[in-house]
Design a protein around this motif. Structure first.
Motif, PDB file in Angstrom:
ATOM      1  N   THR A 146      59.821  13.593  20.555  1.00 13.93           N
ATOM      2  CA  THR A 146      60.145  14.723  21.426  1.00 13.93           C
ATOM      3  C   THR A 146      59.412  16.004  21.054  1.00 13.93           C
ATOM      4  N   GLU A 147      58.573  15.978  20.043  1.00  7.74           N
ATOM      5  CA  GLU A 147      57.929  17.198  19.557  1.00  7.74           C
ATOM      6  C   GLU A 147      57.009  17.821  20.601  1.00  7.74           C
ATOM      7  N   GLU A 148      56.144  17.036  21.205  1.00  7.37           N
ATOM      8  CA  GLU A 148      55.191  17.592  22.170  1.00  7.37           C
ATOM      9  C   GLU A 148      55.880  18.151  23.410  1.00  7.37           C
ATOM     10  N   PRO A 149      56.829  17.414  24.034  1.00  6.56           N
ATOM     11  CA  PRO A 149      57.534  18.002  25.181  1.00  6.56           C
ATOM     12  C   PRO A 149      58.277  19.283  24.813  1.00  6.56           C
ATOM     13  N   TRP A 150      58.807  19.354  23.585  1.00  7.44           N
ATOM     14  CA  TRP A 150      59.521  20.556  23.166  1.00  7.44           C
ATOM     15  C   TRP A 150      58.567  21.740  23.042  1.00  7.44           C
ATOM     16  N   ARG A 151      57.415  21.534  22.456  1.00  2.00           N
ATOM     17  CA  ARG A 151      56.446  22.621  22.327  1.00  2.00           C
ATOM     18  C   ARG A 151      56.003  23.116  23.700  1.00  2.00           C
ATOM     19  N   GLU A 152      55.854  22.202  24.621  1.00  2.00           N
ATOM     20  CA  GLU A 152      55.470  22.573  25.978  1.00  2.00           C
ATOM     21  C   GLU A 152      56.566  23.409  26.627  1.00  2.00           C
ATOM     22  N   ALA A 153      57.823  22.994  26.475  1.00  2.00           N
ATOM     23  CA  ALA A 153      58.941  23.744  27.045  1.00  2.00           C
ATOM     24  C   ALA A 153      59.068  25.123  26.397  1.00  2.00           C
ATOM     25  N   GLU A 154      58.850  25.193  25.091  1.00  2.00           N
ATOM     26  CA  GLU A 154      58.889  26.486  24.395  1.00  2.00           C
ATOM     27  C   GLU A 154      57.848  27.446  24.964  1.00  2.00           C
ATOM     28  N   ALA A 155      56.649  26.931  25.186  1.00  2.00           N
ATOM     29  CA  ALA A 155      55.567  27.773  25.704  1.00  2.00           C
ATOM     30  C   ALA A 155      55.898  28.301  27.096  1.00  2.00           C
ATOM     31  N   LEU A 156      56.443  27.452  27.940  1.00  2.00           N
ATOM     32  CA  LEU A 156      56.827  27.884  29.281  1.00  2.00           C
ATOM     33  C   LEU A 156      57.986  28.870  29.236  1.00  2.00           C
ATOM     34  N   PHE A 157      58.964  28.609  28.385  1.00  2.00           N
ATOM     35  CA  PHE A 157      60.125  29.486  28.258  1.00  2.00           C
ATOM     36  C   PHE A 157      59.706  30.873  27.772  1.00  2.00           C
ATOM     37  N   ALA A 158      58.676  30.934  26.924  1.00  2.00           N
ATOM     38  CA  ALA A 158      58.208  32.218  26.385  1.00  2.00           C
ATOM     39  C   ALA A 158      57.638  33.129  27.459  1.00  2.00           C
ATOM     40  N   THR A 159      57.286  32.583  28.627  1.00  2.00           N
ATOM     41  CA  THR A 159      56.751  33.416  29.713  1.00  2.00           C
ATOM     42  C   THR A 159      57.852  34.102  30.510  1.00  2.00           C
ATOM     43  N   LEU A 160      59.104  33.740  30.281  1.00  2.00           N
ATOM     44  CA  LEU A 160      60.236  34.326  30.996  1.00  2.00           C
ATOM     45  C   LEU A 160      60.404  35.791  30.615  1.00  2.00           C
ATOM     46  N   THR A 161      60.503  36.673  31.601  1.00  2.00           N
ATOM     47  CA  THR A 161      60.644  38.101  31.331  1.00  2.00           C
ATOM     48  C   THR A 161      62.092  38.554  31.505  1.00  2.00           C
ATOM     49  N   ASP A 162      62.429  39.682  30.864  1.00  2.00           N
ATOM     50  CA  ASP A 162      63.767  40.251  31.007  1.00  2.00           C
ATOM     51  C   ASP A 162      64.057  40.600  32.462  1.00  2.00           C
ATOM     52  N   ALA A 163      63.058  41.140  33.153  1.00  2.00           N
ATOM     53  CA  ALA A 163      63.251  41.540  34.549  1.00  2.00           C
ATOM     54  C   ALA A 163      63.585  40.341  35.426  1.00  2.00           C
ATOM     55  N   GLU A 164      62.871  39.235  35.236  1.00  2.00           N
ATOM     56  CA  GLU A 164      63.152  38.024  36.016  1.00  2.00           C
ATOM     57  C   GLU A 164      64.549  37.501  35.742  1.00  2.00           C
ATOM     58  N   LEU A 165      64.929  37.510  34.482  1.00  2.00           N
ATOM     59  CA  LEU A 165      66.171  36.874  34.077  1.00  2.00           C
ATOM     60  C   LEU A 165      67.394  37.545  34.686  1.00  2.00           C
ATOM     61  N   ALA A 166      67.370  38.879  34.792  1.00  2.00           N
ATOM     62  CA  ALA A 166      68.549  39.612  35.264  1.00  2.00           C
ATOM     63  C   ALA A 166      68.431  40.063  36.722  1.00  2.00           C
ATOM     64  N   ASP A 167      67.358  39.700  37.417  1.00  2.00           N
ATOM     65  CA  ASP A 167      67.116  40.176  38.775  1.00  2.00           C
ATOM     66  C   ASP A 167      68.017  39.456  39.778  1.00  2.00           C
ATOM     67  N   PRO A 168      68.991  40.165  40.387  1.00  2.00           N
ATOM     68  CA  PRO A 168      69.887  39.495  41.350  1.00  2.00           C
ATOM     69  C   PRO A 168      69.188  39.099  42.641  1.00  2.00           C
ATOM     70  N   ASP A 169      67.970  39.643  42.882  1.00  2.00           N
ATOM     71  CA  ASP A 169      67.212  39.247  44.075  1.00  2.00           C
ATOM     72  C   ASP A 169      66.440  37.947  43.876  1.00  2.00           C
ATOM     73  N   LEU A 170      66.379  37.476  42.651  1.00  2.00           N
ATOM     74  CA  LEU A 170      65.627  36.258  42.338  1.00  2.00           C
ATOM     75  C   LEU A 170      66.597  35.109  42.095  1.00  2.00           C
ATOM     76  N   PRO A 171      66.758  34.192  43.047  1.00  2.00           N
ATOM     77  CA  PRO A 171      67.692  33.071  42.858  1.00  2.00           C
ATOM     78  C   PRO A 171      67.337  32.263  41.613  1.00  2.00           C
ATOM     79  N   MET A 172      68.355  31.775  40.928  1.00  2.00           N
ATOM     80  CA  MET A 172      68.111  31.013  39.714  1.00  2.00           C
ATOM     81  C   MET A 172      67.292  29.760  39.992  1.00  2.00           C
ATOM     82  N   GLU A 173      67.519  29.119  41.145  1.00  2.00           N
ATOM     83  CA  GLU A 173      66.732  27.940  41.488  1.00  2.00           C
ATOM     84  C   GLU A 173      65.239  28.268  41.533  1.00  2.00           C
ATOM     85  N   GLU A 174      64.919  29.422  42.116  1.00  2.00           N
ATOM     86  CA  GLU A 174      63.519  29.832  42.205  1.00  2.00           C
ATOM     87  C   GLU A 174      62.948  30.156  40.827  1.00  2.00           C
TER      88      GLU A 174
END
Length: 310
Positions: free
Chosen positions: A207-235
């Motif tokens: 599971t090491e490689e899939p985890w590193r890939e998920a970590e890299a993608l997760f690191a692109t998440l911004t504070d603004a995106e995370l708390a934005d009520p105009d941005l549906p969680m599905e999107e």
């Protein structure tokens, strides 16, 4: 941003990256849950944000409970903030409060020139973070895991908890913001997300490689995106993990709901020594008690808790 944005449902939900040994959870809070908690206490802005993070974190972790109960995120120390508590209950109720020294906070705020303080500044060198699980079944003892509040943010300290107490590789992000509305009354909103690596086995393989890939993608998440009520969680989840594919489970609704009531308070007071209760009694023969979580005030007659008739 329109007022319609604030009709967003307060919720927590699980998600799964398709065919990857990665599980995740996401939470959004606003008017129905977090905003009332932060507004009724009128905390300093930066303290309100950190308390909002604690309530969001409690929900993000507590939603994994497989039984009726509650999870508390409790931070303590000898700094300007002596205690901070966020609570999630398995029925979707959330609450929170903070205890702080106003003078010490003002000095810290002046020193930081208004910037957000880090955890050691808030709670001092002895600060610690506890995640406490309490089942509704009184026969089962609470579980508590503790880590130092040594990192800069609450989310970083929470990652330390999972590494030290759970031995589960975890990445976690929390975001809290105060947004303006047309009616002039601001609303507090928050977002939280976590991803965890599932242990390897014969079926999953390495599971090491899939985890590193998920970590890299997760690191692109911004504070603004995370708390934005105009941005549906599905999107938002699709933005992060669309190449792998991601599925989101049915959300659980959240709401600002305290568990205090007159009957429970009376039973608690009955456990205290009569002498101590009499010392707390007002001139009219009542005990005035305020709930630390919801600020509700209760007046309890002394004879209801001691049996006195005078």
């Amino acid at each position: 941003m329109t007022d319609a944005a604030y009709a967003v449902t307060d919720f927590v939900t699980n998600f799964q990256i398709v065919d990857r040994p990665i599980r995740g959870r996401a939470v959004r809070m606003g008017e129905g849950s977090l905003s009332g908690i932060l507004q009724r206490h009128d905390y300093p802005k930066n303290l309100a944000r950190i308390l909002g993070e604690a309530v969001t974190l409690a929900t993000l972790v507590g939603a994994s409970l497989k039984f009726e109960g509650r999870l508390l995120v409790q931070a303590e120390g000898d700094g300007p903030v002596s205690m901070l508590v966020g609570e999630y209950r398995s029925d979707g109720g959330v609450r929170g409060y903070a205890k702080f020294d106003a003078e010490a906070w003002a000095q810290l705020d002046k020193m930081n020139k208004g910037d957000a303080p880090h955890m050691p500044q808030l709670f001092g060198p002895s600060g610690r973070l506890a995640l406490i699980i309490i089942q509704d079944n009184p026969a089962i003892q609470p579980y508590q895991g503790i880590v130092p509040l040594a990192k800069g943010t609450l989310s970083e300290c929470a990652e330390d908890y999972f590494e030290m107490s759970e031995q589960v590789p975890t990445r976690l992000k929390l975001s809290v913001a105060e947004l303006d509305r047309k009616d002039g009354h601001p609303v507090w909103v928050s977002g939280g997300m976590m991803v965890q690596r599932i242990a390897a086995d014969d079926a999953r393989g390495e599971t090491e490689e899939p985890w590193r890939e998920a970590e890299a993608l997760f690191a692109t998440l911004t504070d603004a995106e995370l708390a934005d009520p105009d941005l549906p969680m599905e999107e938002l989840l699709y933005r992060l993990f669309h190449e792998q594919g991601v599925t989101m489970e049915t959300p659980q609704a959240l709401d600002d709901r305290c568990t205090c009531n007159q009957e429970r308070l009376v039973e608690t007071l009955k456990q205290m020594p009569d002498e101590s209760l009499r010392e707390m009694t007002e001139e009219d023969g009542t005990l005035g008690i305020d709930c630390q979580f919801c600020n509700r005030h209760y007046d309890v007659a002394i004879e209801d808790v001691t049996g006195d008739t005078n």
